[in-house]
Structures are given as structure tokens and as C-alpha cells.
Design an enzyme around this catalytic site. Structure first.
Site, short mmCIF file in Angstrom:
data_model
loop_
_atom_site.label_atom_id
_atom_site.label_comp_id
_atom_site.label_asym_id
_atom_site.label_seq_id
_atom_site.Cartn_x
_atom_site.Cartn_y
_atom_site.Cartn_z
N ARG A 78 -43.80 3.99 8.88
CA ARG A 78 -43.11 3.39 7.72
C ARG A 78 -43.45 1.91 7.57
NH1 ARG A 78 -36.71 4.14 7.26
NH2 ARG A 78 -36.60 2.96 9.20
N LYS A 132 -33.15 8.06 3.57
CA LYS A 132 -31.89 7.60 2.96
C LYS A 132 -32.10 6.41 2.04
CE LYS A 132 -29.53 6.82 6.75
NZ LYS A 132 -30.51 7.25 7.76
N ARG A 155 -32.82 5.24 18.73
CA ARG A 155 -32.06 5.39 17.47
C ARG A 155 -31.78 6.87 17.19
NH1 ARG A 155 -35.84 2.40 13.49
NH2 ARG A 155 -34.36 3.02 11.89
N ARG A 159 -40.78 -2.78 10.24
CA ARG A 159 -39.51 -3.24 10.80
C ARG A 159 -39.60 -3.36 12.31
NH1 ARG A 159 -34.59 0.27 8.22
NH2 ARG A 159 -33.96 0.23 10.41
P1 AMP Z 1 -30.65 1.12 9.06
O1 AMP Z 1 -31.36 0.16 8.19
O2 AMP Z 1 -29.54 1.87 8.34
O3 AMP Z 1 -31.57 2.05 9.79
O4 AMP Z 1 -29.90 0.26 10.18
C1 AMP Z 1 -30.63 -0.52 11.11
C2 AMP Z 1 -29.75 -0.84 12.30
O5 AMP Z 1 -28.61 -1.60 11.87
C3 AMP Z 1 -29.15 0.35 13.03
O6 AMP Z 1 -30.05 0.92 13.98
C4 AMP Z 1 -27.93 -0.27 13.68
O7 AMP Z 1 -28.29 -1.04 14.82
C5 AMP Z 1 -27.45 -1.26 12.61
N1 AMP Z 1 -26.49 -0.60 11.69
C6 AMP Z 1 -26.68 -0.35 10.35
N2 AMP Z 1 -25.62 0.26 9.83
C7 AMP Z 1 -24.71 0.42 10.85
C8 AMP Z 1 -23.43 1.02 10.94
N3 AMP Z 1 -22.82 1.60 9.88
N4 AMP Z 1 -22.80 0.97 12.16
C9 AMP Z 1 -23.39 0.40 13.23
N5 AMP Z 1 -24.61 -0.16 13.21
C10 AMP Z 1 -25.28 -0.16 12.03
#
Ligand code: AMP
Length: 205
Positions: free
Chosen positions: A122, A13, A162, A151
Site C-alpha cells: 500500500r 476501509k 496489527r 506508512r
Molecule cells: P488506522 O489508520 O485505522 O489503520 O489506524 C492506525 C493506528 O492508529 C492503529 O494501528 C492504532 O495504533 C491507532 N488507532 C486508530 N484508531 C484507533 C482506535 N479506534 N483505537 C485504538 N487505536 C487506534
């Protein structure tokens, strides 16, 4: 143009969001990036979010919806925006319906057994935000000069959680947008260029 990128963690994404946003001159809104910026700045929100993110759980809908509402009124969103990692629950999707109209939700499909390997391998660039497979730059340096890092939530245990949370809370959004006639599906198990071209073709077709 107002778009959503759907897809499991590791589907690509973030990489596609950066390309599609720059291709159409719209803002790239990553709620994950916004939360990581809060963590780096050690704000109260960042301190609260860090332990949730490290466990692979979701930050509360209210917090996320508040963040998004403030973000989409910024000037760079005037021509449109692309959400990356939002919405992640039906509640967030319903709240979004009350805030603005979305043209398309694009689901990037990657076979489940490919995801763990992709995320565990990653590496991220702190300077330009690019993500790479570890084998792309084994010396650990991004072409922009940034020092690549992994990360905190990309470790195998957190990744498993996740993916479970994705299946339970986020995957139902595919049906949500399909029933509203706004779902586009692309094959994410292909090169970055191929996936980008398929997204553009579906958006313009
Ligand atoms: P990402 O970078 O999109 O993988 O997001 C990393 C982490 O941030 C996720 O595993 C969630 O803990 C939190 N997070 C990001 N976006 C959201 C969202 N829309 N709703 C809830 N938690 C979020």
C-alpha cells in the site's frame, strides 16, 4: 445516517469510507487519520501515540473515546458520519452506545492471506489521502500530484502485530453488532467499484 466500517487492516476501509461518505454527504471520521495529524503537529497526544502506532498496538480507549466525542459535535457531522477504524474494542463500542445510535456496522471481509500482501504493497498520498497498490503508480506519483509514501506502520513486522491485535480485540465487534441486528457484510476481495456498489445496495436495500 450513522455508520461504522469494520474490517481488518488492509480490508479497504479508508478507500470505501471516503467514497461512502461523499456518496451520502456525511462526515468521514478516521481515528487513524486524526492520530496521524496529531503526530505531524507534534502535539503531546501525537508524541504519545506514535510509539504505540509504530508497534501496531492500540491507543487507549479513553483517549480515543475523548477524541470521537469532540469530533461528532462538529458542524460537518450534523447530517451524519461514518467511522473508519473506530470502534476497535468492545469497550469503545459500549462507550459509543452511550453517546449515539448507530444505524449499521458494515464489515468488509477479505481473506486473511490477502491482507499482508495488500498492506505491504500500500502507498498513500499525503495530499488527497488516497491509498493505492504500489503497482498502480510505480512512478510514485498520485494523479492529484502528491508524492506517494509508505506508512511507517505498514512494514511487515508491524502489520503482523496489527492483524493479531485485530483478531483479538476488534474482530469480536462483528458479533457485537450482529447480535444487535445492525451488521451488514460485504465481500472486500473485489474491485473498489464493486465493493462500493455492494455497500450502497445493502444500505439502500
Ligand atoms: P488506522 O489508520 O485505522 O489503520 O489506524 C492506525 C493506528 O492508529 C492503529 O494501528 C492504532 O495504533 C491507532 N488507532 C486508530 N484508531 C484507533 C482506535 N479506534 N483505537 C485504538 N487505536 C487506534
Amino acid at each position: 445516517m450513522r455508520l461504522i466500517l469494520l474490517g481488518a487492516p488492509g480490508a479497504g476501509k479508508g478507500t470505501q469510507a471516503a467514497r461512502i461518505a461523499s456518496r451520502y454527504g456525511i462526515a468521514h471520521i478516521s481515528t487513524g487519520d486524526m492520530l496521524r495529524a496529531e503526530i505531524r503537529s507534534e502535539t503531546p497526544l501525537g508524541l504519545m501515540a506514535k510509539s504505540i502506532i509504530d508497534r501496531g498496538e492500540l491507543v487507549s480507549d479513553d483517549v480515543i473515546i475523548g477524541m470521537v466525542k469532540n469530533r461528532i459535535v462538529m458542524p460537518d457531522c450534523a447530517r451524519g458520519f461514518l467511522f473508519d477504524g473506530f470502534p476497535r474494542t468492545i469497550e469503545q463500542a459500549e462507550a459509543l452506545e452511550d453517546i449515539c445510535n448507530i444505524d449499521y456496522a458494515i464489515d468488509i471481509e477479505v481473506p486473511f492471506d490477502r491482507l499482508i500482501e495488500r498492506i505491504s504493497s500500500r502507498r498513500m498520498c499525503p495530499k488527497c489521502g488516497s491509498a493505492y497498490h504500489v503497482s498502480a503508480h510505480p512512478e510514485g506519483l498520485c494523479p492529484c500530484g502528491g508524492k506517494l509514501y509508505q506508512r511507517d506502520d505498514d512494514n511487515e513486522e508491524t502489520v503482523k502485530n496489527r492483524l493479531e491485535v485485530y483478531g483479538e480485540k476488534t474482530a469480536p465487534l462483528i458479533e457485537f453488532y450482529r447480535t444487535r441486528g445492525r451488521l451488514l457484510t460485504v465481500n472486500g476481495d473485489a474491485s473498489v467499484d464493486t465493493v462500493e456498489a455492494e455497500i450502497a445496495r445493502k444500505l439502500e436495500g
